[in-house]
Design a protein around this motif. Structure first.
Motif, mmCIF file in Angstrom:
data_model
loop_
_atom_site.group_PDB
_atom_site.id
_atom_site.type_symbol
_atom_site.label_atom_id
_atom_site.label_comp_id
_atom_site.label_asym_id
_atom_site.label_seq_id
_atom_site.Cartn_x
_atom_site.Cartn_y
_atom_site.Cartn_z
ATOM 1 N N PHE A 184 28.126 -22.902 -42.240
ATOM 2 C CA PHE A 184 28.249 -23.924 -41.361
ATOM 3 C C PHE A 184 29.887 -24.231 -41.530
ATOM 4 O O PHE A 184 29.741 -24.867 -40.942
ATOM 5 C CB PHE A 184 27.571 -24.717 -41.686
ATOM 6 C CG PHE A 184 25.795 -23.829 -41.729
ATOM 7 C CD1 PHE A 184 25.388 -23.234 -40.574
ATOM 8 C CD2 PHE A 184 25.059 -24.226 -42.632
ATOM 9 C CE1 PHE A 184 23.771 -23.491 -40.266
ATOM 10 C CE2 PHE A 184 23.517 -23.389 -42.624
ATOM 11 C CZ PHE A 184 22.910 -22.709 -41.065
ATOM 12 N N GLY A 185 30.599 -23.833 -42.420
ATOM 13 C CA GLY A 185 32.165 -23.951 -42.525
ATOM 14 C C GLY A 185 32.133 -25.648 -43.191
ATOM 15 O O GLY A 185 33.352 -26.428 -43.182
ATOM 16 N N LYS A 186 31.235 -25.238 -44.167
ATOM 17 C CA LYS A 186 30.850 -27.081 -44.697
ATOM 18 C C LYS A 186 31.186 -27.014 -45.576
ATOM 19 O O LYS A 186 31.251 -25.879 -46.829
ATOM 20 C CB LYS A 186 29.504 -27.580 -44.448
ATOM 21 C CG LYS A 186 29.468 -28.362 -43.413
ATOM 22 C CD LYS A 186 28.031 -29.161 -43.161
ATOM 23 C CE LYS A 186 28.161 -29.509 -41.608
ATOM 24 N NZ LYS A 186 26.286 -30.460 -41.785
ATOM 25 N N THR A 187 32.345 -27.353 -46.537
ATOM 26 C CA THR A 187 32.552 -27.549 -48.117
ATOM 27 C C THR A 187 31.675 -28.330 -49.136
ATOM 28 O O THR A 187 30.714 -28.805 -48.991
ATOM 29 C CB THR A 187 33.815 -28.783 -48.265
ATOM 30 O OG1 THR A 187 35.050 -28.178 -47.626
ATOM 31 C CG2 THR A 187 33.825 -28.498 -49.596
ATOM 32 N N GLN A 188 31.217 -27.119 -50.085
ATOM 33 C CA GLN A 188 30.078 -26.398 -49.986
ATOM 34 C C GLN A 188 30.380 -27.514 -51.821
ATOM 35 O O GLN A 188 31.523 -27.656 -52.321
ATOM 36 C CB GLN A 188 29.829 -25.928 -51.200
ATOM 37 C CG GLN A 188 28.574 -25.272 -52.183
ATOM 38 C CD GLN A 188 27.688 -25.915 -51.332
ATOM 39 O OE1 GLN A 188 27.207 -25.265 -49.980
ATOM 40 N NE2 GLN A 188 26.485 -26.098 -52.117
ATOM 41 N N PRO A 189 29.393 -28.759 -52.378
ATOM 42 C CA PRO A 189 30.211 -29.656 -53.548
ATOM 43 C C PRO A 189 29.968 -28.172 -54.659
ATOM 44 O O PRO A 189 29.596 -27.618 -54.712
ATOM 45 C CB PRO A 189 28.349 -29.821 -53.955
ATOM 46 C CG PRO A 189 27.831 -30.013 -52.450
ATOM 47 C CD PRO A 189 28.310 -29.117 -51.634
ATOM 48 N N LYS A 190 31.370 -29.178 -55.877
ATOM 49 C CA LYS A 190 31.596 -28.499 -56.681
ATOM 50 C C LYS A 190 30.421 -28.449 -57.540
ATOM 51 O O LYS A 190 30.143 -27.924 -58.587
ATOM 52 C CB LYS A 190 32.715 -28.950 -57.325
ATOM 53 C CG LYS A 190 33.910 -28.108 -56.680
ATOM 54 C CD LYS A 190 35.415 -28.805 -57.781
ATOM 55 C CE LYS A 190 36.436 -27.733 -56.794
ATOM 56 N NZ LYS A 190 37.712 -28.194 -57.389
#
Length: 810
Positions: free
Chosen positions: A789-795
């Motif tokens: 969805f183009g959102k940054t994935q939490p590390k």
């Protein structure tokens, strides 16, 4: 007084019914069969043998236990001839410390005699029947075979001629007296490998016994086994039944340096046809010549925390058993099938087991259909959950019946010896019972290969038939949801002659066709199919988003596919494929034209994320000039199009028919070479160009996999690697354009020999993470990734059991 006597009688009967259950102890190392049954209830004075136990089993009472000493080995079979009750089952388990007690059918072979350099034999006891299991230091060995599996095409030879159902010809039969009395192992098709005895020879033609209803086919291969002349690799063996000898190849070592066992016990645990309420917990069954655990009927049989390994046929074979439970056990090295639940079973629960290395030695399994399954059941109301299946020659999980749940299983490595199977597979067939309420949910299916060897596909890069989740002939009423399917040779999710199927919320990655639907003469037409909310990810250039092949292409009747997410990692575009089986018409579509043609995918999205390609190294010899000047004068139209030589060496193509075909003759191709096809082209509007190699003349056999590419009005550059095509002395490049009713411009077309095949596109730009454990798993990322969805994935994040996620980097 009478009342007092009645009360005392009642209390006495109650005392009898409350008597404690007895435990009986066995130790092969410290026991004696001369002990009484009262003494055998003390672990200090156990019985010794299974023979003594079998004599006593009819006297067991509900609630009794039989305990075998850990670390001990017991030879023979336990015959379960007594039933327990619901409240008081009869239990077979263990006591003490050390490894699980082992019940074995293996006998050590000693007294080896040298026969010839590297070959030894031993005289077998007269009691030995046909040996199916031989181990060398505990590792199972296959019979000797010619050619060996590490030779070309994994040791399959292709017949020069096939005649009828029991004759074939090959020059190899002119040697070694035609391999008289040896066994012929023959692939009859992609999914059947039969074993037949060679009965006669005339010249280079042999006659052999029939083994199943399948006849030999041209183009399918064979090898030879069960003959002294096949022994040339360490551990290979041959049993000479006529002279009662066993031969083993030891190469340059001595058999006395190894421990060599052979099996002579057909089953290790058997039941009567009506065995009820029996529990087996914590036993190790090793080396059944046929079946480790043979269940012949009854109800409420539980097998748990146990091991079955090295079974000459099936690890478990069960029929007519209600409420069978197999739990937290390991079934390894079954030569035919791991767990085979045949007819008459009901409501089996198969959970938390490890099943690995099933049907991994072609020629050691059984003939005909339905062989080579890690787990196979045809009963109703089964629950098959949380099992781990690794390395199976054919199908991972096969099921039929109603009210079946296939949930949270891992199938890793399937169709390794045969093809036309699935990681998870169901089949109904001509009888066509209307099964209901069937769910395939939350499973992880990966690494389906398809076994090209011994088929017309051998020596080619054409996709071998291994399907991730395979809903086959006349199957109906199946929910396929929340599964992860990846690294599949052919079709990720495959619906064949299926009806009333829902495919939703699945993740499919790296499959020849991500989804494919077809109907044919083998079953009913496609009907009431719903495909929605799936994530379908194309990794390699030749892969296709969705394909349909149907004789009745009425898409509203077939069903609907919509609200899916297609992801292209190649930059080649997502093609869609359709074939009208009645007219043989084929067509590739863009997503836009697919929506117009079918009415499907109106709310579907498409994401393009091109992965960096590795650098190519070219050979000095090229088949066509990279600047296009050599090839341009040898390209011509073969199907309803006009070719125009434009300025600056370009060509343009316009067509009248639905498909335009271009042909460029290349000359000879080598199977041991890799090639790079480079194309730069554009189109007035979106269209699909399909590229593949083909024989120049009849029979026009395809020599490589088709690769479709998406052309737009921009300059499109494509580099297609063709690894090990079929060898041919006069090959052509074919370019098909769908649809051609617009101008197509080609400014570069080259076909070059590669010094080496480049590595796969760098996978550092994406990851597919799956949790195959039974608890939540914490994931820590080392780089910044984005979800689809183009959102940054939490590390740092967690995955639920059997959940997967696909992430990409910028």
């Amino acid at each position: 007084m009478r009342r007092t006597h009645f009360l005392l009688l009642f209390l006495w009967i109650g005392t009898i019914t409350r008597m404690p259950a007895a435990s009986y102890y066995l130790s092969s190392s410290a026991g004696k069969d001369t002990h009484t049954h009262q003494e055998a209830q003390n672990p200090a004075t156990p019985w010794q043998s299974l023979e003594k136990l079998n004599q006593f089993i009819p006297q067991l009472a509900p609630g009794d236990s039989v305990l075998l000493k850990r670390g001990d080995v017991f030879y023979g079979t336990i015959h379960l001839k007594k039933s327990g009750t619901k409240e008081h089952p009869i239990v077979y388990s263990h006591y003490g410390k050390g490894p699980l007690p082992m019940i074995t059918g293996l006998s050590e072979l000693k007294g080896w005699v040298s026969h010839s350099p590297g070959i030894y034999f031993v005289e077998l006891p007269l009691s030995f029947s046909q040996i199916k299991v031989l181990t060398l230091d505990g590792k199972p060995q296959s019979m000797g075979r010619f050619p060996n599996p590490d030779e070309v095409n994994k040791g399959y030879l292709i017949p020069e001629k096939v005649e009828g159902n029991n004759q074939l010809s090959h020059e190899v039969f002119l040697k070694n007296e035609g391999w008289q009395s040896a066994e012929l192992v023959l692939r009859k098709n992609h999914w059947v490998i039969d074993r037949q005895k060679i009965t006669a020879r005339q010249g280079n033609t042999i006659t052999f016994s029939t083994a199943s209803s399948y006849e030999p086919k041209k183009g399918y291969g064979f090898f030879i086994q069960n003959h002294l002349n096949t022994l040339d690799q360490l551990g290979e063996w041959y049993q000479d039944k006529e002279n009662n000898r066993l031969y083993v190849c030891m190469e340059d070592t001595n058999p006395e340096n190894y421990t060599i066992h052979a099996s002579n016990v057909d089953q290790l645990i058997t039941t009567l046809p009506n065995t009820r309420h029996v529990t087996i917990e914590g036993l190790h069954l090793n080396g059944a010549n046929e079946v480790g655990l043979y269940i012949r009927g009854g109800s409420f049989f539980r097998f748990s925390n146990s091991i079955i390994e090295n079974s000459g046929e099936n690890g478990v074979l069960a029929l007519n058993m209600d409420h069978l439970s197999i739990h937290q056990s390991e079934i390894r090295n079954s030569f035919n099938s791991g767990i085979y639940l045949r007819s008459g079973n009901y409501q089996a629960t198969i959970t938390d087991n490890l099943i690995e290395n099933t049907f991994m030695m072609p020629g050691m399994g059984q003939n005909g259909d339905n062989n080579g399954y890690a787990l196979f059941s045809i009963s109703d109301a089964d629950t098959i959950a949380r099992n781990t299946i690794r390395n199976v020659g054919y199908v991972g999980i096969g099921f039929r019946g109603s009210k079946t749940l296939i949930k949270n299983n891992l199938v890793d490595g399937f169709c390794l010896s045969k093809g036309d199977g699935g990681g998870i597979y169901t089949y109904t067939g001509n009888s066509n019972p209307r099964y209901t309420d069937r769910k395939v949910t939350g499973n992880i299916v990966r690494n389906g290969e398809g076994a090209r060897e011994g088929t017309p596909l051998q020596g080619s890069d054409l996709p071998a038939p291994a399907e991730g989740i395979y809903i086959d002939d006349n199957s109906n009423n199946v929910l396929v949801t929340d599964n992860t399917v990846y690294q599949i040779s052919n079709k990720g999710i495959y619906l064949h002659n299926a009806q009333n199927i829902e495919v939703s919320n699945n993740l499919v990655f790296d499959a020849g066709y991500l989804v494919f639907l077809t109907d044919d003469e083998l079953g009913q037409p496609l009907k009431s199919i719903r495909i929605s909310n799936n994530t379908l990810i194309k990794k390699e250039p030749h892969q296709i988003g969705m394909g349909i092949r149907s004789a009745s292409p009425e898409f509203q009747t077939i069903g609907l596919s919509d609200q899916n997410r297609y992801v292209d990692l190649t930059g080649f575009g997502i093609p869609f494929y359709f074939q009208n089986r009645a007219t043989k018409k084929e067509m590739y579509h863009t997503l836009e034209s697919w929506e117009r043609e079918t009415g499907w995918e109106k709310s579907t999205t498409q994401i393009t994320k091109t992965i960096n390609q590795d650098l190519f190294e070219y050979d000095t010899k090229t088949l066509t000039n990279a600047n296009f000047s050599d090839a341009i004068n040898r390209i011509y139209c073969t199907n309803g199009c006009t070719l125009t030589h434009a300025k600056e060496g370009n060509i343009s193509i316009t067509g009248k028919d639905e498909i335009a075909s271009l042909k460029l003759d290349l000359g000879p191709l080598k199977n041991d070479s890799s090639y790079l096809l480079s194309i730069t082209a554009s189109s007035e509007g979106q269209t699909i160009m399909e590229a593949y190699l083909r024989q120049k003349g009849p029979s026009y056999q395809k020599l490589s996999t088709e690769t479709p590419v998406l052309l737009t009005n921009s300059k499109n550059e494509f580099k297609i690697v063709i690894e090990s095509p079929r060898e041919d002395q006069d090959a052509s490049l074919i370019l098909n354009i769908y649809p051609p009713k617009q101008e197509i411009n080609i400014s570069l077309l080259s076909f070059e020999v590669l010094k080496k095949t480049p590595a796969s596109p760098s996978e550092t730009n994406f990851i597919l993470l799956s949790n195959t454990e039974l608890v939540q798993k914490e994931i820590k990322l080392e780089s910044v990734y984005f979800n689809l969805f183009g959102k940054t994935q939490p590390k740092v994040f967690t995955l639920n059991p059997y959940e997967s996620i696909f992430l990409m980097r910028e």
